[in-house]
Design an enzyme around this catalytic site. Structure first.
Site, mmCIF file in Angstrom:
data_model
loop_
_atom_site.group_PDB
_atom_site.id
_atom_site.type_symbol
_atom_site.label_atom_id
_atom_site.label_comp_id
_atom_site.label_asym_id
_atom_site.label_seq_id
_atom_site.Cartn_x
_atom_site.Cartn_y
_atom_site.Cartn_z
ATOM 1 N N ALA A 1 0.812 -1.211 0.000
ATOM 2 C CA ALA A 1 0.000 0.000 0.000
ATOM 3 C C ALA A 1 0.847 1.264 0.000
ATOM 4 C CB ALA A 1 -0.925 -0.001 1.216
ATOM 5 N N ILE B 1 3.786 1.710 -1.369
ATOM 6 C CA ILE B 1 4.673 1.866 -2.532
ATOM 7 C C ILE B 1 3.836 2.214 -3.758
ATOM 8 C CG2 ILE B 1 6.392 0.744 -4.010
ATOM 9 C CD1 ILE B 1 6.920 -1.208 -1.687
ATOM 10 N N ASP C 1 9.937 36.702 -31.441
ATOM 11 C CA ASP C 1 10.050 37.502 -32.647
ATOM 12 C C ASP C 1 8.803 38.385 -32.764
ATOM 13 O OD1 ASP C 1 10.970 38.478 -35.021
ATOM 14 O OD2 ASP C 1 10.456 36.705 -36.204
ATOM 15 N N THR D 1 -8.597 3.156 -4.478
ATOM 16 C CA THR D 1 -8.166 4.564 -4.429
ATOM 17 C C THR D 1 -6.952 4.848 -5.306
ATOM 18 O OG1 THR D 1 -6.826 4.119 -2.454
ATOM 19 C CG2 THR D 1 -9.085 4.874 -2.116
ATOM 20 N N ASP D 2 -6.096 3.849 -5.529
ATOM 21 C CA ASP D 2 -4.880 4.090 -6.311
ATOM 22 C C ASP D 2 -5.143 4.140 -7.811
ATOM 23 O OD1 ASP D 2 -3.595 4.039 -3.956
ATOM 24 O OD2 ASP D 2 -2.047 2.604 -4.537
#
Length: 890
Positions: free
Chosen positions: A283, A285, A329, A728-729
């Protein structure tokens, strides 16, 4: 046989025979297709995409999968078959998610490589067409001209004053003059003057060249010695995320050890303790960070391409958010690169005087002569206007002021014309007049030439004698000193010349030997300028709000540069000081105060490409992140030197496009501002993604660790942690990466190059976020066990659901306080509103399916327990919003 390096020793006829090619008509399409199969694409870097099978296999070999396999083995060893199978399903899901994300990143990068391809003019089937450079094959006939990058090694077969810069290959700074003659003996690369080589730049002239070798077989290919598969570009952002991931891995390992030791000391099940430690480590990592960063960067580049901005390097998107000085320019970037009428001056009237122009008798005659003495054609559909730019500007001006051009030509049909010539410096036309024997004579040209044809002048009171012309010449010089082009117009009447209407051949006015009229009526002067683009003023104002300083760097007249700077709002002082290129070259001998004044200047005129390079270098030495525009061959070094090189797509040379990081397909300055904005948005989204992910994962880690030390009921089981992690990830976190722009994104200064992905203040914010969610989840756990008297299993379920709800709602904590709570980048993100219901549905589905309900050990909850879940899930959002308003966190 393909002659390769010996092509310079062959005659053109022999080379044609060896290549089975024609130096006049090129190859046929069919033959070119055969050779493309034989020799491969004309590319130095062969981007061999990873196969989907290898990519899928690599997901199983990732560290995350390895850790989960250990968990499966332990479950099976202890006889927990159902749990082992469940963890196996988690492995498959993680593999699928990782594979899908990497596949998307790969497709994005392939699309970007297609966008960044250069082009070449090639003869196929006897016709010259434009192809991408990778389609060129040995035997192709190319046309190269000044500004082009040579796409392959080729023999010169016809040329016009061809000069090529070969500094890339030989280090020789001076251009090499090329010829078509055969070289009689072996020669080193620098002496093969009948050859052009890949990667070199045509600086003068043009030529037809016969391609000898392509791709890695070219001289440039031999030098670089690239491997078969080019290394993937790793951006600074990805490096920072990889470093962050390493730190998080160490933190996860330490937390897992703490949980493992605490669990064993308290006498908990060895399997439970080990699996919990493994789940926590997983969780904590966020191993998908670099992949998500690639998707966000590549996706941003593809979005920019839809707005005519081609980004050639991933790292450029990141650097865009750091730019604090833009050297731009003028012509075609700040202005429209076309002429328009700026003002008209008649006797007794100028733009400074409050005289109604419509009442001056010269006004209608000026527009009439401007329309009749004119050979340009206006297009009103998709095609471009045809004719001299000055004449086009006159027609646009008269049409804008209500002149019916078609009717005017019917009323005054042209009889004859004396075209503009360098000797006379004016154009004369004769027109028939309905009901009159006389003809109308119209004249336009250089003021001194037109004045010489006139003896009268149109005044506010009518026609009067023309007094000495020095006043008009003085006005002409004054307007020219402002950098404007000036034309004079006159008209008169004369006797009809021989010949029929519409014929020019027999007209006396067409005869170069005929006398030029000298009794015309002088109408006045018309001044022309290159008008600013209509959207530039707003773009420059946006840059100012964003803390970006815009500096005009042009080769044009100082007066024109100053005028455009004021009109566009680049400067707001009427007495703006315009620096010149010579000031830049003298910078080394300047005092410190004079040098600082130079670097703070906003307008530079009469600037050479070498001056641009020097100015960029000085600004970078002063700690600035510089973006620079360029279009010419000689701009390439400065574009490479700048932190962000920006080439013009329409008028830019291939050399400039190759050296640049961005290519503006429509040459407009607002596109640069839009690209900078997009760069900031992408970086902000990645940062929000990281903050969200870390705070959610840290909350899980703290909940389990604190509960383990306090000997509380188990708040989260191993598979529950893995389920939380997947929910959630993946969906809410990825949705955050697609947030639209915040309304404040261009109202803050640029990001520092030295700024970390997560700043110290943001680490504090992450800690507070995680602590609030942890306290809320543990509060629900304690309330259930000590106040409601529920068993450990129900308390575990309350904590599990409360943490899911808190983490899903946590996305609404991501916007900064200035963006508000109800209407911000998150609430306007449709992907968020798709992700949240999907996650809730998946959670409900996990309970509805008996197998997953059993694996996750979910039980029915009573209504009052659901109230606890709701309060614990919503409370973190409320508390965090209060803390933000108290300025305790960002």
């Amino acid at each position: 046989m393909i002659p390769g390096q010996g092509a310079y020793l062959c005659s053109i006829a022999e080379l044609e025979r060896q290549l089975a090619a024609d130096a006049k008509t090129g190859l046929s399409s069919e033959e070119a297709a055969v050779r493309l199969q034989r020799f491969g694409p004309n590319a130095l870097q062969h981007y061999k995409s990873e196969s989907w099978a290898h990519m899928l296999l690599r997901q199983f070999l990732s560290p995350l999968a390895g850790v989960l396999v250990v968990a499966v083995a332990l479950s099976l060893f202890f006889g927990e078959w159902l749990e082992g199978i469940a963890i196996g399903v988690v492995i498959l899901l993680n593999v699928f998610i990782g594979f899908f994300m990497e596949r998307q990143a790969q497709r994005s990068m392939e699309a970007l490589r297609r966008l960044a391809q250069t082009h070449a003019n090639v003869w196929r089937d006897g016709t010259m067409i434009k192809l991408t450079a990778d389609q060129i094959v040995p035997g192709d006939l190319l046309f190269v001209e000044a500004g082009d990058l040579v796409a392959a090694d080729a023999r010169v077969v016809a040329k016009e004053e061809l000069q090529v810069s070969e500094a890339l290959l030989t280090g020789e700074s001076l251009p090499v003059t090329k010829h078509t003659e055969t070289i009689e003996k072996e020669a080193v690369l620098a002496e093969r003057t009948n050859m052009v080589f890949r990667g070199t730049t045509v600086v003068h002239g043009n030529a037809r060249v016969l391609v000898v070798t392509t791709g890695a077989a070219t001289e440039l290919g031999e030098i670089v010695r690239l491997t078969a598969t080019a290394d993937k570009e790793v951006t600074p952002l990805e490096k920072k995320l990889q470093l962050l991931s390493k730190k998080l891995i160490l933190l996860a390992f330490l937390a897992a050890v703490v949980v493992l030791v605490a669990g064993l000391v308290q006498g908990k099940s060895l399997l439970l303790v080990v699996e919990t430690a493994i789940a926590l480590a997983i969780a904590a990592i966020p191993e998908g960070l670099p992949v998500v960063a690639t998707i966000a960067l590549a996706g941003g580049m593809l979005r920019l391409s839809k707005h005519q901005v081609i980004v050639k390097r991933l790292s450029a998107v990141e650097t865009l958010g750091e730019v604090d000085v833009i050297l731009t320019d003028k012509t075609g970037t700040l202005t429209e690169n076309k002429l328009a009428v700026s003002q008209w001056i008649a006797e007794g009237f100028s733009k400074q005087q409050d005289i109604d122009r419509d009442t001056h008798p010269a006004y209608p005659w000026l527009m009439k002569v401007a329309t009749l003495c004119n050979n340009a054609q206006l297009a009103h559909i998709d095609s471009q206007h045809a004719g001299d730019p000055l004449e086009i500007a006159l027609l646009e001006w008269s049409e804008k002021n209500g002149v019916n051009r078609a009717q005017l030509h019917l009323d005054y049909p042209r009889i004859s014309e004396k075209p503009f010539e360098s000797e006379t410096r004016l154009m004369l036309t004769q027109h028939g007049q309905s009901g009159k024997d006389s003809v109308l004579i119209c004249a336009k040209g250089a003021p001194e030439a037109v004045l010489a044809c006139c003896n009268r002048v149109m005044t506010p009171d009518g026609v009067a004698d023309l007094f000495p012309t020095h006043d008009w010449l003085a006005k002409t010089h004054a307007i020219s000193a402002e950098g404007l082009r000036v034309l004079a117009l006159a008209y008169g009447e004369g006797e009809r010349e021989r010949g029929r209407e519409g014929e020019n051949v027999d007209s006396a006015i067409r005869n170069p030997k005929s006398e030029i009229p000298n009794e015309l009526i002088f109408l006045g002067l018309i001044a022309f300028y290159d008008p600013p683009r209509p959207d530039v003023k707003e773009a420059l104002a946006t840059c100012k709000k964003a803390g970006i300083r815009v500096v005009m760097v042009t080769g044009d007249h100082p007066a024109i540069a100053g005028q455009v700077a004021q009109i566009t709002g680049l400067v707001h002082r009427s007495d703006v000081e315009v620096m010149q290129g010579k000031n830049i070259s003298e910078a080394a001998s300047m005092s410190k105060s004079a040098r600082n004044k130079l670097l703070k200047s906003s307008v530079f005129a009469r600037v050479s490409p070498a001056d641009k390079l020097e100015l960029a270098d000085m600004l970078q030495s002063a700690g600035k992140v510089v973006g620079m525009t360029g279009d010419g061959v000689n701009d390439a070094p400065a574009l490479k030197k700048a932190d962000i090189g920006i080439a013009m797509g329409k008028r830019g040379s291939e050399a400039a496009k190759e050296a640049a990081d961005l290519v503006l397909q429509d040459d407009s300055f607002p596109a640069i501002v839009m690209a900078i904005k997009q760069g900031r948005v992408i970086y902000d989204n990645i940062r929000q993604f990281v903050i969200y992910l870390l705070s959610c994962n840290l909350s899980e880690l703290l909940v389990v660790t604190i509960a383990a030390f306090a000997n509380l009921a188990t708040p989260l089981l191993p598979l529950q942690i893995l389920f939380l992690n997947m929910i959630t990830d993946v969906f809410p976190a990825l949705a955050l990466g697609l947030n639209p722009a915040s309304k404040h994104v261009m109202r803050r200064p640029p990001r520092s190059q030295r700024e970390a992905v997560i700043t110290p203040a943001q680490w504090k914010t992450i800690g507070v976020y995680a602590a609030v969610m942890t306290l809320s989840a543990l509060g629900a756990l304690l309330w259930g066990t000590h106040y409601m008297g529920i068993d450990a299993a129900s308390a575990n379920n309350i904590t599990f659901y409360a943490l899911i709800l808190a983490q899903l709602l946590h996305v609404f904590n991501m916007p900064v306080l200035e963006d508000g709570f109800w209407r911000n980048s998150v609430t306007r993100n449709r992907y968020i509103w798709m992700a949240l219901p999907l996650c809730i549905f998946l959670t409900a589905l996990a309970y509805a399916i008996p197998v997953t309900r059993s694996v996750l050990q979910l039980n029915p909850l009573h209504w009052d327990e659901w109230i606890v879940v709701g309060i614990a899930g919503v409370a973190p959002v409320l508390v965090i919003q209060v803390l933000k308003r108290l300025k305790w966190i960002q």
